[in-house]
Scaffold this motif. Structure first.
Motif, PDB file in Angstrom:
ATOM      1  N   PHE A 232     103.299 -32.340  11.801  1.00 43.58           N
ATOM      2  CA  PHE A 232     103.919 -31.541  10.878  1.00 43.58           C
ATOM      3  C   PHE A 232     105.528 -31.751  10.894  1.00 43.58           C
ATOM      4  O   PHE A 232     106.041 -31.686   9.743  1.00 43.58           O
ATOM      5  N   VAL A 233     106.185 -32.199  11.912  1.00 36.62           N
ATOM      6  CA  VAL A 233     107.676 -32.141  12.032  1.00 36.62           C
ATOM      7  C   VAL A 233     107.690 -33.644  11.511  1.00 36.62           C
ATOM      8  O   VAL A 233     108.700 -33.576  10.825  1.00 36.62           O
ATOM      9  N   ILE A 333     107.316 -11.154  26.503  1.00 35.59           N
ATOM     10  CA  ILE A 333     107.023 -11.755  25.379  1.00 35.59           C
ATOM     11  C   ILE A 333     108.127 -12.346  24.670  1.00 35.59           C
ATOM     12  O   ILE A 333     108.438 -13.498  24.208  1.00 35.59           O
ATOM     13  N   MET A 337     109.436 -16.112  23.578  1.00 36.25           N
ATOM     14  CA  MET A 337     109.854 -16.741  22.200  1.00 36.25           C
ATOM     15  C   MET A 337     111.060 -17.155  22.442  1.00 36.25           C
ATOM     16  O   MET A 337     111.299 -18.203  21.604  1.00 36.25           O
ATOM     17  N   GLN A 341     112.379 -20.856  21.076  1.00 36.25           N
ATOM     18  CA  GLN A 341     113.204 -21.235  20.264  1.00 36.25           C
ATOM     19  C   GLN A 341     114.248 -22.212  20.644  1.00 36.25           C
ATOM     20  O   GLN A 341     114.959 -23.050  19.952  1.00 36.25           O
ATOM     21  N   LEU A 344     113.103 -25.866  20.777  1.00 44.05           N
ATOM     22  CA  LEU A 344     113.218 -26.471  19.543  1.00 44.05           C
ATOM     23  C   LEU A 344     114.737 -26.776  18.984  1.00 44.05           C
ATOM     24  O   LEU A 344     114.791 -27.544  18.570  1.00 44.05           O
ATOM     25  N   THR A 367     104.884 -23.284  23.907  1.00 45.38           N
ATOM     26  CA  THR A 367     104.451 -22.043  23.353  1.00 45.38           C
ATOM     27  C   THR A 367     103.020 -21.872  23.000  1.00 45.38           C
ATOM     28  O   THR A 367     102.619 -20.723  22.928  1.00 45.38           O
ATOM     29  N   LEU A 371     100.757 -18.653  23.714  1.00 44.48           N
ATOM     30  CA  LEU A 371     100.058 -17.987  22.636  1.00 44.48           C
ATOM     31  C   LEU A 371      98.487 -17.767  22.915  1.00 44.48           C
ATOM     32  O   LEU A 371      97.818 -16.940  22.509  1.00 44.48           O
ATOM     33  N   LEU A 378      94.615 -10.573  24.481  1.00 43.99           N
ATOM     34  CA  LEU A 378      94.588  -9.432  23.554  1.00 43.99           C
ATOM     35  C   LEU A 378      93.275  -9.612  22.621  1.00 43.99           C
ATOM     36  O   LEU A 378      93.117  -8.857  21.590  1.00 43.99           O
ATOM     37  N   LEU A 380      92.662 -11.678  20.114  1.00 42.85           N
ATOM     38  CA  LEU A 380      92.911 -12.321  18.985  1.00 42.85           C
ATOM     39  C   LEU A 380      92.150 -13.335  18.830  1.00 42.85           C
ATOM     40  O   LEU A 380      91.932 -13.805  17.583  1.00 42.85           O
TER      41      LEU A 380
ATOM     42  N   ASN B   4     111.803 -29.338   8.845  1.00 47.43           N
ATOM     43  CA  ASN B   4     110.571 -28.933   9.338  1.00 47.43           C
ATOM     44  C   ASN B   4     110.422 -28.471  10.884  1.00 47.43           C
ATOM     45  O   ASN B   4     109.655 -27.504  10.853  1.00 47.43           O
ATOM     46  N   VAL B   5     111.510 -28.708  11.641  1.00 52.97           N
ATOM     47  CA  VAL B   5     111.497 -28.121  13.005  1.00 52.97           C
ATOM     48  C   VAL B   5     111.901 -26.727  12.816  1.00 52.97           C
ATOM     49  O   VAL B   5     111.377 -25.802  13.380  1.00 52.97           O
ATOM     50  N   ARG B   7     111.121 -24.936  10.135  1.00 53.37           N
ATOM     51  CA  ARG B   7     109.986 -24.272   9.644  1.00 53.37           C
ATOM     52  C   ARG B   7     109.232 -23.786  10.930  1.00 53.37           C
ATOM     53  O   ARG B   7     108.511 -22.785  10.766  1.00 53.37           O
ATOM     54  N   LEU B   8     109.022 -24.776  11.695  1.00 54.11           N
ATOM     55  CA  LEU B   8     107.970 -24.534  12.957  1.00 54.11           C
ATOM     56  C   LEU B   8     108.445 -23.306  13.825  1.00 54.11           C
ATOM     57  O   LEU B   8     107.844 -22.597  14.310  1.00 54.11           O
ATOM     58  N   GLN B   9     109.824 -23.312  13.975  1.00 55.92           N
ATOM     59  CA  GLN B   9     110.582 -22.239  14.429  1.00 55.92           C
ATOM     60  C   GLN B   9     110.131 -20.945  14.014  1.00 55.92           C
ATOM     61  O   GLN B   9     109.674 -19.969  14.542  1.00 55.92           O
ATOM     62  N   PHE B  12     106.406 -20.080  15.054  1.00 57.06           N
ATOM     63  CA  PHE B  12     106.247 -19.618  16.151  1.00 57.06           C
ATOM     64  C   PHE B  12     106.643 -18.238  16.105  1.00 57.06           C
ATOM     65  O   PHE B  12     105.900 -17.227  16.746  1.00 57.06           O
ATOM     66  N   ILE B  13     107.829 -17.541  15.642  1.00 56.08           N
ATOM     67  CA  ILE B  13     108.412 -16.375  15.722  1.00 56.08           C
ATOM     68  C   ILE B  13     107.161 -15.511  15.231  1.00 56.08           C
ATOM     69  O   ILE B  13     106.848 -14.320  15.676  1.00 56.08           O
ATOM     70  N   VAL B  15     103.865 -15.764  15.039  1.00 57.32           N
ATOM     71  CA  VAL B  15     102.739 -15.525  15.855  1.00 57.32           C
ATOM     72  C   VAL B  15     103.376 -14.739  17.091  1.00 57.32           C
ATOM     73  O   VAL B  15     102.650 -13.757  17.465  1.00 57.32           O
ATOM     74  N   PHE B  16     104.433 -14.998  17.731  1.00 60.06           N
ATOM     75  CA  PHE B  16     104.910 -13.994  18.641  1.00 60.06           C
ATOM     76  C   PHE B  16     104.722 -12.441  18.330  1.00 60.06           C
ATOM     77  O   PHE B  16     104.567 -11.483  18.808  1.00 60.06           O
ATOM     78  N   ILE B  19     101.520 -11.007  18.433  1.00 53.55           N
ATOM     79  CA  ILE B  19     101.010 -10.758  19.741  1.00 53.55           C
ATOM     80  C   ILE B  19     101.707  -9.424  19.969  1.00 53.55           C
ATOM     81  O   ILE B  19     100.927  -8.628  20.748  1.00 53.55           O
ATOM     82  N   VAL B  20     102.955  -9.187  19.701  1.00 52.34           N
ATOM     83  CA  VAL B  20     103.685  -7.739  20.057  1.00 52.34           C
ATOM     84  C   VAL B  20     102.848  -6.704  19.413  1.00 52.34           C
ATOM     85  O   VAL B  20     102.577  -5.494  19.838  1.00 52.34           O
TER      86      VAL B  20
END
Lengths: 418, 458
Positions: A232-233, A333, A337, A341, A344, A367, A371, A378, A380, B4-5, B7-9, B12-13, B15-16, B19-20
């Motif tokens: 994707f990247v 969590i 996260m 971050q 990346l 990551t 997850l 949980l 999911l 793109n990186v 976007r990936l960030q 991920f946020i 999805v986290f 979870i919360v």
């Protein structure tokens, strides 16, 4: 001393203080006081402080947030393990110490870029690791993904994941132009270009192989996720990615039909309450434990995590949830996260494609693994036997995660060249 | 590549965050439901071992349940007789009754404490419960019903305080775990609390509801006289009386429990008016109570004349719990106002009162005027009608008998009533399953209970 290292020292002090606090609470809840209990937090604090001093001595320009962020789950993980099982906690400390060594050594590597050209070697090594368990592996918890080396057990899929991330980064960064070619004309037939098609096919094949032959659903899912993130990247071609997901879906369906253990996992996920006293026991007890935590939790050492099977290896996080509640689990969590971050961000420290892809690959692995286990606990997604990196008990996982972060730390110190 | 990186960030946020959200759902919104799961019993039992569970006492301070030490055994001095109220507590099979309802308080974790997820007790000694129940009255109610299937409720209409709540057969809570297999499969259903969860056709006791509907919604019908030829043929159903009652006014119709008259009244009112009146006493609704209750039902949909006529005399598809009938009676006794029933008078922590129940209005069943008119007619039932056997010396009793046809054999015997009729202090509702006529099988029990209960409350 660079300003960034000064910040690192202050933050590291804070993280270590949180760890000592967690240990202190565990001690309060314990029935008897053991003087040797000091060993655990003292050893970790000292080791991490030494890493900080070494980075300072090297005048490293690495990201100052990474080390303090790593400290939080490492420390709290040992505190939780200490409360669950002393032996696990002791070994976990040993693994942390052995993992921090390579992490430091990696900071001295002058040119990671040179690794790019050895992508084929890395790939073969990775495949070799995976294959070794097929030949010599022993079965643990129904997954045949362990090697026995003398008295030690070791999971070759852990280094394999890192090797694959590096190999794929090398491969993709050399074929950047080809990735943009839309089709591969073979006579009258148009096919996806092999530069893209190859890794995707490998990803799907490896995933299914791991799921079916080694019965390791979690690692299979992780590798597929790793390939998808790096592709994707490198070049976000949604049509090819879609093709990959379709292939995985079809393969998954077929293995669901053919193989019992896949069916069992999915059924437990869909209907845990129907078999709450049988196969769904672990999932149901995990849900109950998390829920029991409420807003603030029972307090460290006050929960009843002994009802949950595989609590130290798979579900330590659940014990943390029960004892610190929603507040404590969200805090943890958030740390994960932030690590994701900063990882990346480190990938973008230089404008070299290979280094960016290495950073993306390693961070994605970390990551996704977090997850996958959080989502599993949980309910999911189906629960799989992967560990929550840095927090759960597990030597191979811990050492290889620290190795990954060693690389990420090294990447963050790269400087942009024109 | 940089874009793109980034976007990936973001992915991920997201999805986290997901979870919360899932965590919040489990720990906040699903918590009450999950903690009550039988698969959580071991955890709950573990929590209990950290404190001395509080005791349970009757209104005079008699011990009903007590625990001596941390995690110690629960002792029930009158286990069998109190089981319909107190329930049971066992680490394997869980908890029921007040032991379940007040589990947090008894184990030293007030609700706000438990909601924070703090499982360790706030105090080493849990709170004690002081009930509105009288041990001697409860014992007598259980004794009167012994050997039969049935239920009895005695309450104070002025507050809703329950003095006795009996259900037979019952069980011995301290032996429940050992006998679980046989008790849980027993056809006589000893674990079923018949007083709050048994659903029965109310039979003629329901005529007070029909009467309430007439007086509240069509008062002009009350002035008429009615004629009973002994039976009334309707499409699909024929209403029978034991004899041809001839010319009757409303009061005598209730006194002799004339089915033909009340069927005619029901037909004039229609199903909706009847259902509306019943719902004012919480038919088709959950009665707020400390024990689990079943919903009494008065189906809403339009029905034929035959069914409507049957419902007006407490047959057909109308089903009620004994608690429901006790509350209808309490409404009439208390000038139309029904108070919410309750069992726990106060909670005590270390001898000090930590909470006291305030009587709460639940529903206005009828106006004070209508309540007085129905009371007068129910006094007539005791003076000259089917309820003659309930009369007490020097104290006026208002009541109504019921004999409810049912598909399981002999009719269920019912009695509802209150005393003293001029200034009611005690309401009683009794049902004895398949025992025949209400006047013969339920009324004598109710009379004894009224007599004893009047000594309890002044």
């Amino acid at each position: 001393m660079k300003a960034s290292r000064q910040t690192e020292r202050a933050l590291l002090g804070g993280a270590i203080a949180i760890g000592w606090l967690a240990f202190g609470l565990s001690w309060l809840a314990a029935p008897v006081w053991e003087p040797q209990a000091f060993f655990y937090p003292a050893a970790i604090s000292l080791a991490l402080y030494l890493v900080h001093l070494s980075l300072r001595a090297m005048e490293s320009g690495a990201d100052e947030l990474l080390l303090p962020l790593l400290t939080v789950p490492l420390f709290l993980g040992v505190a939780t393990l200490y409360r669950l099982d002393r032996a696990s906690a002791f070994w976990q400390v040993i693994w942390i110490l052995s993992g921090l060594g390579p992490l430091l050594l990696l900071q001295m590597v002058t040119d990671i870029r040179a690794w790019r050209d050895h992508w084929l070697l890395l790939l073969l090594l990775a495949l070799g690791c995976l294959a070794s368990t097929l030949l010599f592996g022993i079965e643990v918890y129904g997954a045949k993904s362990w090697l026995k080396l003398g008295p030690m057990r070791f999971q070759p899929s852990e280094p394999a994941k890192i090797l694959l991330a590096l190999a794929l980064a090398g491969y993709l960064s050399r074929r950047k132009e080809l990735l943009l070619v839309r089709f591969w004309q073979l006579g009258p037939i148009k096919l996806p270009h092999p530069a893209y098609f190859g890794p995707l096919a490998l990803a799907v094949a490896l995933t299914l192989l791991l799921m079916v032959v080694q019965r390791d659903l979690g690692t299979g899912l992780l590798l597929f996720g790793l390939f998808v993130c790096e592709l994707f990247v490198a070049a976000p071609r949604l049509d090819y990615l879609l093709l990959g997901f379709l292939a995985l879906g079809a393969g998954g369906m077929v293995s669901y039909r053919l193989f019992n253990h896949v069916q069992t996992r999915i059924n437990i996920w869909l209907h845990p309450w129907d078999q709450a006293a049988g196969q769904g026991y672990q999932v149901v007890q995990a849900l109950l434990a998390i829920s029991a935590g409420g807003l603030l939790g029972a307090g460290l050492g006050q929960g009843s995590p002994q009802h949950i099977p595989a609590i130290t290896t798979d579900l330590t996080f659940v014990a943390w949830c029960e004892e610190t509640g929603l507040a404590g689990s969200i805090a943890l969590i958030v740390v994960y996260m932030l690590l994701s971050q900063r990882g990346l961000k480190a990938a973008l420290a230089s404008n070299d494609d290979f280094l960016t892809l290495v950073g993306v690959g390693l961070t994605s692995l970390f990551t996704l693994q977090s997850l996958v286990i959080l989502g599993g606990a949980l309910r999911l997604i189906p629960l799989t036997g992967v560990t929550l990196p840095l927090f759960n008990y597990g030597g191979s996982s811990l050492v290889s995660t620290l190795f990954s972060f060693g690389l990420i730390l090294r990447l963050s110190a790269e400087e942009r060249s024109s | 590549m940089r874009a793109n990186v980034q976007r990936l960030q973001k992915v991920f946020i997201c999805v986290f965050l997901l979870i919360v959200l899932a965590l919040t759902n489990l720990t906040v919104f699903q918590r009450d439901k999950l903690m009550a799961s039988p698969y959580n019993n071991q955890r709950v039992a573990g929590w209990d071992n950290q404190s001395i569970r509080g005791g349970i006492f009757d209104r005079h301070g008699e011990v009903l349940a007590v625990t001596d030490k941390k995690g110690g055994p629960r002792v029930y001095p009158a286990g069998y007789d109190l089981a319909p109220i107190i329930g049971y507590l066992d680490p394997k099979i869980g908890a029921a009754g007040l032991e379940a309802r007040y589990g947090a308080e008894l184990s030293g974790r007030p609700p706000f404490w438990a909601a924070l997820g703090l499982n360790f007790p706030l105090a080493v000694q849990g709170e004690d419960l002081v009930l509105t129940v009288s041990l001697s009255l409860q014992r007598e109610a259980m004794r009167l019903l012994a050997g039969r299937r049935g239920a009895a409720i005695v309450l104070d209409p002025r507050t809703g305080a329950v003095l006795a709540l009996a259900s037979q057969p019952s069980f011995e809570p301290s032996k429940l775990a050992k006998q679980w297999e046989s008790i849980s499969h027993d056809k006589a259903a000893p674990l079923l609390n018949r007083a709050t969860q048994g659903l029965y056709p109310p039979g003629s006791t329901l005529k007070v509801v029909t009467l309430a509907a007439v007086l509240s919604q069509r008062p002009e019908l009350a002035a008429n006289n009615y004629h009973c030829p002994g039976q009334l043929t309707l499409p699909g159903y024929t209403v029978h009386c034991s004899q041809a009652h001839g010319e009757l006014d409303l009061a005598s119709a209730l006194a002799v429990s004339c089915n033909v008259t009340f069927s005619q009244l029901g037909l004039k009112l229609g199903n909706n008016a009847l259902a509306k009146q019943a719902e004012r006493a919480f038919f088709n609704n959950d009665i707020p109570f400390e024990l689990p209750t079943a919903k009494s039902s008065w189906p809403q949909q339009n029905v034929g004349d035959g069914e409507t006529a049957q419902r007006a005399i407490g047959q057909g598809q109308v089903l009620t719990t004994p608690l429901q009938m006790a509350l209808v009676t309490a409404g009439i006794a208390n000038g139309g106002m029904i108070y919410q029933p309750y069992l726990v008078q106060e909670r005590r922590l270390g001898g000090r009162i930590s909470a006291r129940t305030k009587p709460q209005k639940m529903a206005e069943f009828v106006s004070p005027k209508v309540a007085a008119a129905i009371t007068d007619m129910m006094i007539e039932v005791t003076k000259h009608g089917t309820g003659r056997g309930a009369a007490l010396s020097e104290i006026k009793v208002a009541g109504k008998t019921g004999t409810a046809e049912n598909p399981h054999g002999a009719p269920h015997a019912w009695y509802i009533g209150f005393a003293p009729a001029e200034k009611p202090r005690v309401v009683v509702a009794v049902i004895v399953e398949n025992a025949g006529s209400g006047a013969a099988a339920a009324l004598p029990l109710a009379r004894t209970l009224l007599q004893l209960a009047l000594k309890e409350v002044s």
